[in-house]
Write a protein that holds these residues in place. Structure first.
Motif, PDB file in Angstrom:
ATOM      1  N   ASP A  13      15.439 -39.984   1.044  1.00  0.00           N
ATOM      2  CA  ASP A  13      14.691 -41.320   1.876  1.00  0.00           C
ATOM      3  C   ASP A  13      14.297 -40.109   3.331  1.00  0.00           C
ATOM      4  O   ASP A  13      13.091 -40.824   3.969  1.00  0.00           O
ATOM      5  CB  ASP A  13      15.612 -42.488   2.272  1.00  0.00           C
ATOM      6  N   GLU A  14      15.007 -39.846   3.605  1.00  0.00           N
ATOM      7  CA  GLU A  14      14.974 -39.272   4.972  1.00  0.00           C
ATOM      8  C   GLU A  14      14.489 -38.145   5.021  1.00  0.00           C
ATOM      9  O   GLU A  14      13.242 -37.754   6.229  1.00  0.00           O
ATOM     10  CB  GLU A  14      16.010 -38.293   6.184  1.00  0.00           C
ATOM     11  N   LEU A  15      14.195 -36.981   4.602  1.00  0.00           N
ATOM     12  CA  LEU A  15      13.187 -35.708   4.146  1.00  0.00           C
ATOM     13  C   LEU A  15      12.336 -36.262   3.922  1.00  0.00           C
ATOM     14  O   LEU A  15      10.665 -35.925   3.992  1.00  0.00           O
ATOM     15  CB  LEU A  15      14.152 -34.772   3.822  1.00  0.00           C
ATOM     16  N   TRP A  16      12.118 -37.229   2.596  1.00  0.00           N
ATOM     17  CA  TRP A  16      10.667 -38.181   2.328  1.00  0.00           C
ATOM     18  C   TRP A  16       9.856 -38.910   3.394  1.00  0.00           C
ATOM     19  O   TRP A  16       8.964 -38.446   3.798  1.00  0.00           O
ATOM     20  CB  TRP A  16      11.086 -38.846   1.778  1.00  0.00           C
ATOM     21  N   ALA A  17      10.704 -39.614   4.724  1.00  0.00           N
ATOM     22  CA  ALA A  17      10.252 -40.330   5.697  1.00  0.00           C
ATOM     23  C   ALA A  17       9.245 -38.763   6.909  1.00  0.00           C
ATOM     24  O   ALA A  17       8.036 -38.907   7.523  1.00  0.00           O
ATOM     25  CB  ALA A  17      10.802 -41.219   6.659  1.00  0.00           C
ATOM     26  N   TRP A  18      10.025 -37.663   6.905  1.00  0.00           N
ATOM     27  CA  TRP A  18       9.673 -36.706   7.493  1.00  0.00           C
ATOM     28  C   TRP A  18       8.912 -35.867   7.332  1.00  0.00           C
ATOM     29  O   TRP A  18       7.741 -36.028   8.315  1.00  0.00           O
ATOM     30  CB  TRP A  18      11.376 -36.099   7.967  1.00  0.00           C
ATOM     31  N   LEU A  19       8.840 -35.687   6.227  1.00  0.00           N
ATOM     32  CA  LEU A  19       7.683 -35.055   5.448  1.00  0.00           C
ATOM     33  C   LEU A  19       6.207 -36.150   5.371  1.00  0.00           C
ATOM     34  O   LEU A  19       5.271 -35.340   5.986  1.00  0.00           O
ATOM     35  CB  LEU A  19       7.756 -35.080   4.486  1.00  0.00           C
ATOM     36  N   ASP A  20       6.390 -37.341   5.486  1.00  0.00           N
ATOM     37  CA  ASP A  20       5.178 -38.536   5.610  1.00  0.00           C
ATOM     38  C   ASP A  20       4.794 -38.328   6.644  1.00  0.00           C
ATOM     39  O   ASP A  20       3.294 -38.194   7.215  1.00  0.00           O
ATOM     40  CB  ASP A  20       5.537 -39.994   4.745  1.00  0.00           C
ATOM     41  N   ALA A  21       5.799 -38.414   7.559  1.00  0.00           N
ATOM     42  CA  ALA A  21       4.936 -38.020   9.188  1.00  0.00           C
ATOM     43  C   ALA A  21       4.482 -37.371   9.390  1.00  0.00           C
ATOM     44  O   ALA A  21       4.422 -37.161  10.457  1.00  0.00           O
ATOM     45  CB  ALA A  21       6.302 -38.662  10.258  1.00  0.00           C
ATOM     46  N   ASN A  22       4.903 -36.179   9.483  1.00  0.00           N
ATOM     47  CA  ASN A  22       4.736 -34.847   9.741  1.00  0.00           C
ATOM     48  C   ASN A  22       3.896 -33.870   8.954  1.00  0.00           C
ATOM     49  O   ASN A  22       3.165 -32.815   8.692  1.00  0.00           O
ATOM     50  CB  ASN A  22       5.574 -34.258   9.687  1.00  0.00           C
ATOM     51  N   ARG A  23       3.020 -34.693   7.553  1.00  0.00           N
ATOM     52  CA  ARG A  23       1.752 -34.149   6.440  1.00  0.00           C
ATOM     53  C   ARG A  23       0.631 -33.581   8.033  1.00  0.00           C
ATOM     54  O   ARG A  23      -0.374 -34.104   8.754  1.00  0.00           O
ATOM     55  CB  ARG A  23       1.837 -34.826   5.897  1.00  0.00           C
ATOM     56  N   PRO A  24      -0.067 -32.251   7.328  1.00  0.00           N
ATOM     57  CA  PRO A  24      -1.406 -31.965   8.318  1.00  0.00           C
ATOM     58  C   PRO A  24      -2.228 -33.271   8.138  1.00  0.00           C
ATOM     59  O   PRO A  24      -2.505 -33.610   6.915  1.00  0.00           O
ATOM     60  CB  PRO A  24      -1.710 -30.623   7.721  1.00  0.00           C
ATOM     61  N   SER A  25      -2.933 -33.223   8.966  1.00  0.00           N
ATOM     62  CA  SER A  25      -4.259 -33.703   9.541  1.00  0.00           C
ATOM     63  C   SER A  25      -4.952 -33.212   8.664  1.00  0.00           C
ATOM     64  O   SER A  25      -5.103 -32.587   9.898  1.00  0.00           O
ATOM     65  CB  SER A  25      -4.546 -34.690  10.530  1.00  0.00           C
ATOM     66  N   ASP A  26      -5.869 -33.802   8.067  1.00  0.00           N
ATOM     67  CA  ASP A  26      -7.482 -32.358   7.272  1.00  0.00           C
ATOM     68  C   ASP A  26      -8.560 -33.681   7.294  1.00  0.00           C
ATOM     69  O   ASP A  26      -9.336 -33.004   6.504  1.00  0.00           O
ATOM     70  CB  ASP A  26      -7.176 -31.730   6.441  1.00  0.00           C
ATOM     71  N   GLY A  27      -8.211 -34.640   7.763  1.00  0.00           N
ATOM     72  CA  GLY A  27      -9.530 -35.663   7.382  1.00  0.00           C
ATOM     73  C   GLY A  27      -9.659 -36.048   6.890  1.00  0.00           C
ATOM     74  O   GLY A  27     -10.525 -37.765   6.018  1.00  0.00           O
ATOM     75  N   GLU A  28      -8.934 -36.457   5.425  1.00  0.00           N
ATOM     76  CA  GLU A  28      -8.757 -37.229   4.483  1.00  0.00           C
ATOM     77  C   GLU A  28      -7.721 -37.942   5.053  1.00  0.00           C
ATOM     78  O   GLU A  28      -7.297 -38.487   5.411  1.00  0.00           O
ATOM     79  CB  GLU A  28      -8.042 -36.022   3.160  1.00  0.00           C
ATOM     80  N   GLN A  29      -8.424 -39.589   3.819  1.00  0.00           N
ATOM     81  CA  GLN A  29      -8.135 -40.732   3.572  1.00  0.00           C
ATOM     82  C   GLN A  29      -6.435 -40.473   3.104  1.00  0.00           C
ATOM     83  O   GLN A  29      -6.638 -39.637   1.528  1.00  0.00           O
ATOM     84  CB  GLN A  29      -8.523 -41.728   3.158  1.00  0.00           C
ATOM     85  N   PRO A  30      -5.263 -40.610   3.609  1.00  0.00           N
ATOM     86  CA  PRO A  30      -3.607 -40.360   2.381  1.00  0.00           C
ATOM     87  C   PRO A  30      -4.155 -41.063   1.513  1.00  0.00           C
ATOM     88  O   PRO A  30      -3.221 -42.715   1.814  1.00  0.00           O
ATOM     89  CB  PRO A  30      -3.303 -41.098   4.182  1.00  0.00           C
ATOM     90  N   ASP A  31      -3.897 -41.873   0.340  1.00  0.00           N
ATOM     91  CA  ASP A  31      -4.288 -42.296  -0.690  1.00  0.00           C
ATOM     92  C   ASP A  31      -3.052 -41.983  -1.221  1.00  0.00           C
ATOM     93  O   ASP A  31      -3.079 -42.526  -2.225  1.00  0.00           O
ATOM     94  CB  ASP A  31      -5.460 -42.445  -1.221  1.00  0.00           C
ATOM     95  N   GLY A  32      -2.283 -41.012  -1.352  1.00  0.00           N
ATOM     96  CA  GLY A  32      -0.385 -41.031  -2.220  1.00  0.00           C
ATOM     97  C   GLY A  32      -0.704 -39.118  -3.012  1.00  0.00           C
ATOM     98  O   GLY A  32      -0.053 -39.092  -2.827  1.00  0.00           O
ATOM     99  N   GLN A  33      -2.386 -39.856  -3.523  1.00  0.00           N
ATOM    100  CA  GLN A  33      -2.462 -38.548  -4.990  1.00  0.00           C
ATOM    101  C   GLN A  33      -2.121 -37.288  -4.043  1.00  0.00           C
ATOM    102  O   GLN A  33      -1.193 -36.365  -4.907  1.00  0.00           O
ATOM    103  CB  GLN A  33      -3.540 -39.041  -5.642  1.00  0.00           C
ATOM    104  N   ARG A  34      -2.641 -36.936  -3.385  1.00  0.00           N
ATOM    105  CA  ARG A  34      -3.268 -35.854  -2.312  1.00  0.00           C
ATOM    106  C   ARG A  34      -1.101 -35.323  -2.066  1.00  0.00           C
ATOM    107  O   ARG A  34      -0.627 -33.988  -2.716  1.00  0.00           O
ATOM    108  CB  ARG A  34      -3.645 -35.316  -1.513  1.00  0.00           C
TER     109      ARG A  34
END
Length: 114
Positions: A13-34
């Motif tokens: 859960d900690e790793l998932w939250a960290w990855l989610d918070a630190n994903r690169p922003s590329d202008g796409e809407q975060p829909d989870g599928q990507r």
């Protein structure tokens, strides 16, 4: 770092939250599928690293020679397990329950009523 290992699922859960918070922003809407797709692809990458480590530990690459140890293989297998569990957590917040149910079915199918 403590000598006591964290609960596997708390760590996931900690790793998932960290990855989610630190994903690169590329202008796409975060829909989870990507993110889910990328985490599935990461799993394939980690499995390839297991293969590379086994080949290196067995000295079966004439160009690289004995490039890995069996400790390296163990580490890479751990990376595969962690990556798979993070991908499962990305797919569902009930990853712990999904995994436990599935493990129970596999154990029953494989071990029967021992």
């Amino acid at each position: 770092m403590s000598d006591q290992a964290p609960d596997i699922w708390s760590g996931i859960d900690e790793l998932w939250a960290w990855l989610d918070a630190n994903r690169p922003s590329d202008g796409e809407q975060p829909d989870g599928q990507r993110e889910l797709l990328l985490r599935m692809l990461k799993l394939s990458e980690e499995v390839g690293e297991v293969a590379e480590a086994v080949i290196g530990a067995m000295n079966h690459n004439p160009r690289k020679g004995n490039s890995h140890t069996w400790d390296d293989v163990q580490s890479e297998l751990c990376d595969v397990a962690i990556t798979a569990l993070v991908a499962l957590r990305t797919l569902t917040p009930e990853a712990r329950e999904v995994f436990s149910r599935h493990l129970g079915r596999v154990r029953e199918r494989s071990l029967g009523s021992r």
